[in-house]
Design a protein around this motif. Structure first.
Motif, PDB file in Angstrom:
ATOM      1  N   SER A 114      71.778 -13.512  39.863  1.00 33.77           N
ATOM      2  CA  SER A 114      72.647 -14.708  39.189  1.00 33.77           C
ATOM      3  C   SER A 114      71.685 -15.371  38.096  1.00 33.77           C
ATOM      4  CB  SER A 114      73.097 -15.549  40.263  1.00 33.77           C
ATOM      5  OG  SER A 114      74.257 -15.166  40.846  1.00 33.77           O
TER       6      SER A 114
ATOM      7  N   LYS B 162      69.048 -15.936  46.914  1.00 34.79           N
ATOM      8  CA  LYS B 162      69.334 -16.398  45.418  1.00 34.79           C
ATOM      9  C   LYS B 162      67.891 -17.235  45.016  1.00 34.79           C
ATOM     10  CE  LYS B 162      72.526 -18.948  42.383  1.00 34.79           C
ATOM     11  NZ  LYS B 162      73.727 -19.849  42.359  1.00 34.79           N
TER      12      LYS B 162
ATOM     13  N   HIS C 103      74.813 -14.521  45.576  1.00 39.44           N
ATOM     14  CA  HIS C 103      75.541 -15.200  44.104  1.00 39.44           C
ATOM     15  C   HIS C 103      76.168 -16.446  44.637  1.00 39.44           C
ATOM     16  CE1 HIS C 103      74.341 -11.721  41.912  1.00 39.44           C
ATOM     17  NE2 HIS C 103      74.957 -10.982  42.699  1.00 39.44           N
TER      18      HIS C 103
END
Ligand code: HEM
Length: 355
Positions: free
Chosen positions: A346, A63, A105
């Motif tokens: 995300s 991420k 995520h």
């Protein structure tokens, strides 16, 4: 055997032997003759079993947010290294701020290792890529430790969680990592990416114009970080750390000083799990200024590999065994993810726009 049949055999031998040798070579390189060899393929298997198999995403540090800015060298490192990154100013920088787990995520939270990866591209000179994490030390000293550590963090196929007993067993079997675990546990996490210090942890070598060599580590140390208390409305934002740094970048540029530590002769230079003497000389090599961010879905950093062995002349590998391993594994991760269809990140392009 007649002369005709033996010469036929010889001819067939000449035809079949080269491809057979080639196939054997590939099989050897893939580790088929030595299943216990720590090949990059085996590393990828344990990394992916650890959870890092989200198609199209990095197999670690999944991420992230792309950042853009510049690096201005102070000139102080030219005494130690001839690399252009230490003498030029306004060097364009593309980077990535990320969370270390292999989950694209994951919900942001305190206590998750954060990272900064940078690509510095000086004018008419070789580029430098560097990757840094925020803990001070790496709880692994060599390739064997690295493999055992990632193996201990594999997810259980039934519970989908790593077995804490395996992580404990890894730590207990390695008394040489006691200092690293203690230092990382004592490390106080900052509130935000903007006020975090990022460390190379691994060591590298610098060489100056006279050919003199020194072993170094480096850190990006935040300059007057803006206070960024979490707003009540953001408390439940699953991307709170990224939302914060994006908002900070819309308000003002963020700065870090690149502080290089020069090893003294008694420092354990080849072991990223050991601290160096606190009295070591440090040099402020320059200032990193980040001025904007972008989603990795529509910015070049998504496809970049921040391979820590991409070093300009004047900077080179030391005897630390991890960067070479990391280079091979990062390339494998890149090959896998670049051939896959990726879900949106995300951190979407819309999130990086000013509101
Ligand atoms: C000093 C130790 C280490 C540091 C400081 C470090 C740092 C980083 C950072 C900052 C990134 C994110 C790069 C980005 O944002 O694109 C990264 C990615 C990654 N790291 Fe490490 N790492 C270390 C050790 C390792 C080791 C030992 C392994 C496994 C052998 C590993 C495997 C990976 C993988 C697979 C990626 C994703 C590469 C890609 O797909 O581009 N790292 N690391």
């Amino acid at each position: 055997m007649s002369q005709t049949s033996s010469s036929r055999l010889l001819r067939w031998g000449c035809v079949l032997l080269p491809p057979a040798l080639l196939a054997a070579g590939f099989a050897w390189a893939a580790g088929l003759f030595s299943p216990h060899r720590l090949s990059t393929a085996r590393f990828m298997t344990v990394l992916e079993n650890g959870g890092g198999a989200a198609p199209g995403f990095r197999r670690a540090h999944s991420k992230g947010l792309c950042v853009l800015g510049q690096f201005d060298a102070s000139g102080a490192m030219t005494a130690y290294s001839s690399a252009a990154v230490f003498s030029q100013s306004h060097i364009p920088v593309t980077g990535r701020l990320a969370l270390a787990p292999p989950f694209p995520h994951i919900v942001d939270g305190p206590g998750i290792v954060r990272s900064m990866a940078l690509r510095l591209q000086p004018d008419h000179a070789q580029e430098w890529r560097t990757t840094m994490n925020d803990p001070p030390l790496q709880p692994m000293r060599d390739i064997q430790d690295a493999f055992a550590s990632f193996s201990a963090n594999q997810r259980d196929p039934v519970t989908h969680k790593p077995d804490p007993r395996l992580a404990k067993a890894y730590e207990e079997a390695r008394p040489w990592l006691k200092t690293a675990y203690a230092a990382n546990r004592a490390h106080v996490m900052s509130s935000d990416f903007a006020n975090d210090t990022f460390n190379s942890i691994d060591s590298f070598q610098v060489t100056n114009a006279q050919g003199e060599r020194h072993t170094v580590r480096w850190s990006m140390v935040p300059v007057s970080p803006p206070e960024a208390p979490v707003r009540p409305e953001d408390a439940h934002d699953p991307n709170v750390l990224f939302t914060h740094v994006i908002a900070s970048l819309h308000q003002q540029p963020l700065r870090w000083n690149l502080v290089v530590t020069i090893a003294n002769p008694s420092d354990p230079v080849n072991d990223p799990s050991q601290p160096w003497a606190p009295t070591d000389r440090t040099v402020t090599a320059g200032t990193l200024t980040l001025h904007s961010s972008a989603s990795e879905d529509n910015s070049p950093c998504g496809g970049m590999v921040f391979d820590p062995t991409i070093l300009p002349s004047g900077l080179s590998l030391s005897g630390d065994p991890l960067p070479a391993l990391r280079s091979a594994v990062y390339m494998r991760s890149f090959v896998r993810r670049s051939g896959e269809t990726k879900d949106p990140s995300s951190i979407t392009p819309a999130m990086t726009q000013p509101h």
